[in-house]
Design an enzyme around this catalytic site. Structure first.
Site, PDB file in Angstrom:
ATOM      1  N   GLU A  61       0.825  -1.209   0.000  1.00 19.70           N
ATOM      2  CA  GLU A  61       0.000   0.000   0.000  1.00 19.70           C
ATOM      3  C   GLU A  61       0.859   1.258   0.000  1.00 19.70           C
ATOM      4  OE1 GLU A  61      -2.208  -3.390   1.806  1.00 19.70           O
ATOM      5  OE2 GLU A  61      -0.247  -2.483   2.152  1.00 19.70           O
ATOM      6  N   ARG A 273       8.702 -12.235   0.193  1.00 17.19           N
ATOM      7  CA  ARG A 273       7.936 -11.019   0.480  1.00 17.19           C
ATOM      8  C   ARG A 273       8.264 -10.464   1.865  1.00 17.19           C
ATOM      9  NH1 ARG A 273       3.956  -7.775  -0.876  1.00 17.19           N
ATOM     10  NH2 ARG A 273       2.370  -7.114   0.617  1.00 17.19           N
TER      11      ARG A 273
END
Length: 428
Positions: A61, A273
Site C-alpha cells: 500500500e 515477500r
C-alpha cells in the site's frame, strides 16, 4: 457485531496484541519501536501546516501511495502529508520513498482502532481529509472522522469476493463503516459493485494508481549494476521469483532443481515477500543442494560474476531493481491459495510475467494482463519453471511478451489524476 462489541473486543485483546507486538520484535526490531504511537500516546508534532492523512498499512500500500502522495503535495503546496502505517516494513518503505519531500511528509503508526485512541489521534492532527488505501476499513477511525467532519476517502479501493463475504459476516460494524465513506475511488467496475453492495455511497471507478508508479532512475541504475554483478557481461539468463510466500519457495526450488530444460547457466533470483523469512529461505536453498549467494553480501567491486545457482534477494526497497535485472518474473503468492501480488511493476518495466492460479486479490488486473498477452498463468511449480525456461531460451517470444506488458501498463495510467480530482471536490 455492532461497533460497541467491536470496541470491547479490541480492549479485551489488547494485552495479547501488545504481547504479539513484542514477540514479533525478536526478529523485526521495528515492531518494538514507536510503540507509543500505536496507543495514541506519541508521534510527530501536530505542526502548523494543514494536514492530509494517507493511511498505507504495509509495503504494498505504501508503494502504491507514491504517485498519489506526490500529486497531493503538488496540488496542495500549503499542506503536509501525514503517512500512517501498521508495519515497520511499510514505515521503512515510506521513509525511503518520500525522503526527498523532507518535512512535508511525516510518518506515524496508526493507533489501534479503539474509540478513545482514534479520537485522540484525529484531534491532535486535525486532518483536512483521511485517505485510506485499498482495503483499509477501520470502523472506529471512520466513526471518529464522521463525528469530527473529516472527509473519508477509500482510494485505490479493491474488494475481492472473499473479502466481501468476510465483510458481510462482520455485520453491522462493517456496514456502518461502508456507509460512512464520503467517497470511494475503486480500481475496477467489479470492485465498485462489491463495495456498493455493502452500502457505500459515492463510489467512482478511477482505475489503479499503481499503473502510475514510475520506476525511479536510481532503481534502474541499481538493476543494471546488479545485472553486471550476476555475470559480468550481463548475458546470464535470470528468472526472478518476486514476493514469494511461505510454502512456495520449496516448490519452486525443487522444480528448478529437477528441470533439465532451463539454460544450464540460468540464475534463479528469489525474493521473499517478508524480510523475517530471509534466513529460513536461505536454509531451504542449501538444504535442496543448490548453491547460494545473497544480495546483502555482494561486493560492489567484484565484477567476476555470481558463482551460485540461486541469488537470494535479502534486501528491502529494491524490487524495481530486481525487476530491472531479470529476464522474466513470477509474481508470488499465486501458486498457493494466498491471493497473489501486484504484477503492474513488472509489466511497467516490460518484463514477461508468470502467475499461478490463485490471484483473487488482484484478479481483474491479472485477467487483463493474461488476456493482453502480458502475463501467462500456470497451474503449478513444474509448469512455472518449464515456461520460464522456454522464455529464457526464446529471445523473440520473450521480447514480444515484454512489449505487450509495456503496452498493458500504458493503457491503464491516469488513476492518480482522477483520484486527486475527487479529493479536490471534497476539500477544495
Amino acid at each position: 457485531m455492532n461497533r460497541t462489541l467491536y470496541s470491547s473486543l479490541w480492549w479485551l485483546a489488547m494485552p495479547a496484541v501488545l504481547g504479539r507486538l513484542w514477540w514479533r520484535g525478536r526478529k523485526e526490531p521495528g515492531y518494538r519501536a514507536h510503540w507509543d504511537e500505536r496507543l495514541s500516546l506519541g508521534g510527530p508534532t501536530a505542526g502548523e501546516r494543514p494536514t492530509i492523512m494517507v493511511h498505507a498499512v504495509s509495503v504494498g500500500e505504501t508503494r502504491a501511495s507514491e504517485p498519489l502522495v506526490d500529486a497531493l503535495l503538488l496540488a496542495y503546496p500549503e499542506c503536509r502529508i501525514l503517512l500512517t502505517h501498521m508495519t515497520p516494513t511499510g514505515r521503512a518503505t515510506g521513509r525511503d520513498l518520500f525522503a526527498r519531500h523532507g518535512e512535508r511528509v511525516v510518518q506515524a503508526y496508526l493507533p489501534y482502532d479503539t474509540g478513545w485512541m482514534t479520537t485522540r489521534f484525529l484531534r491532535r492532527y486535525r486532518p483536512r481529509a483521511c485517505i485510506l488505501m485499498e482495503t483499509e476499513v477501520w470502523p472506529n477511525l471512520i466513526h471518529a472522522c464522521t463525528r469530527q467532519n473529516v472527509p473519508i476517502v477509500l482510494a485505490n479501493a479493491r474488494l475481492s469476493e472473499r473479502s466481501l463475504k468476510r465483510g458481510r459476516k462482520a455485520g453491522a460494524v462493517m456496514l456502518e463503516a461502508a456507509r460512512s465513506f464520503t467517497m470511494v475511488a475503486a480500481q475496477t467496475d467489479a470492485d465498485a459493485a462489491r463495495i456498493v453492495s455493502l452500502g457505500a455511497p459515492n463510489v467512482v471507478v478511477t482505475g489503479s494508481v499503481k499503473f502510475d508508479i514510475v520506476p525511479p532512475p536510481s532503481a534502474l541504475e541499481k538493476g543494471a549494476w546488479l545485472r553486471t554483478r550476476i555475470d559480468g557481461a550481463g548475458r546470464r539468463p535470470v528468472f526472478l521469483c518476486a514476493s514469494t510466500r511461505e510454502g512456495e519457495e520449496a516448490l519452486i526450488l525443487e522444480a528448478w532443481r529437477q528441470n533439465r530444460d532451463k539454460p544450464q547457466n540460468a540464475l534463479l533470483l528469489l525474493v521473499p515477500r517478508h524480510p523475517q523469512r530471509f534466513d529460513d529461505v536461505a536454509k531451504l536453498v542449501e538444504a535442496g543442494g543448490l548453491t547460494l549467494a545473497r544480495r546483502s553480501q555482494l561486493d560492489a567491486d567484484n565484477t567476476a560474476g555470481i558463482d551460485a545457482d540461486v541469488l537470494l534477494g535479502d534486501s528491502m526497497g529494491e524490487m524495481f531493481a530486481y525487476y530491472a535485472a531479470c529476464d522474466c518474473a513470477y509474481i508470488g503468492g499465486s501458486l498457493l491459495p494466498l491471493g497473489g501480488q501486484n504484477l503492474i511493476e513488472a509489466c511497467a518495466l516490460g518484463k514477461p510475467v508468470l502467475v499461478g492460479e490463485h490471484t483473487f486479490n488482484f484478479l481483474d488486473a491479472t485477467i487483463d494482463a493474461v488476456d493482453g498477452g502480458a502475463a501467462l498463468r500456470v497451474p503449478d511449480a513444474d509448469a512455472l519453471v518449464r515456461e520460464a525456461a522456454r522464455l529464457l531460451h526464446d529471445d523473440a517470444a520473450r521480447g514480444a511478451m515484454g512489449a505487450r506488458a509495456l503496452a498493458f501498463a500504458g493503457r491503464h495510467r491516469g488513476a492518480t489524476l482522477r483520484t486527486v480530482e475527487l479529493v479536490q471536490r471534497l476539500i477544495g
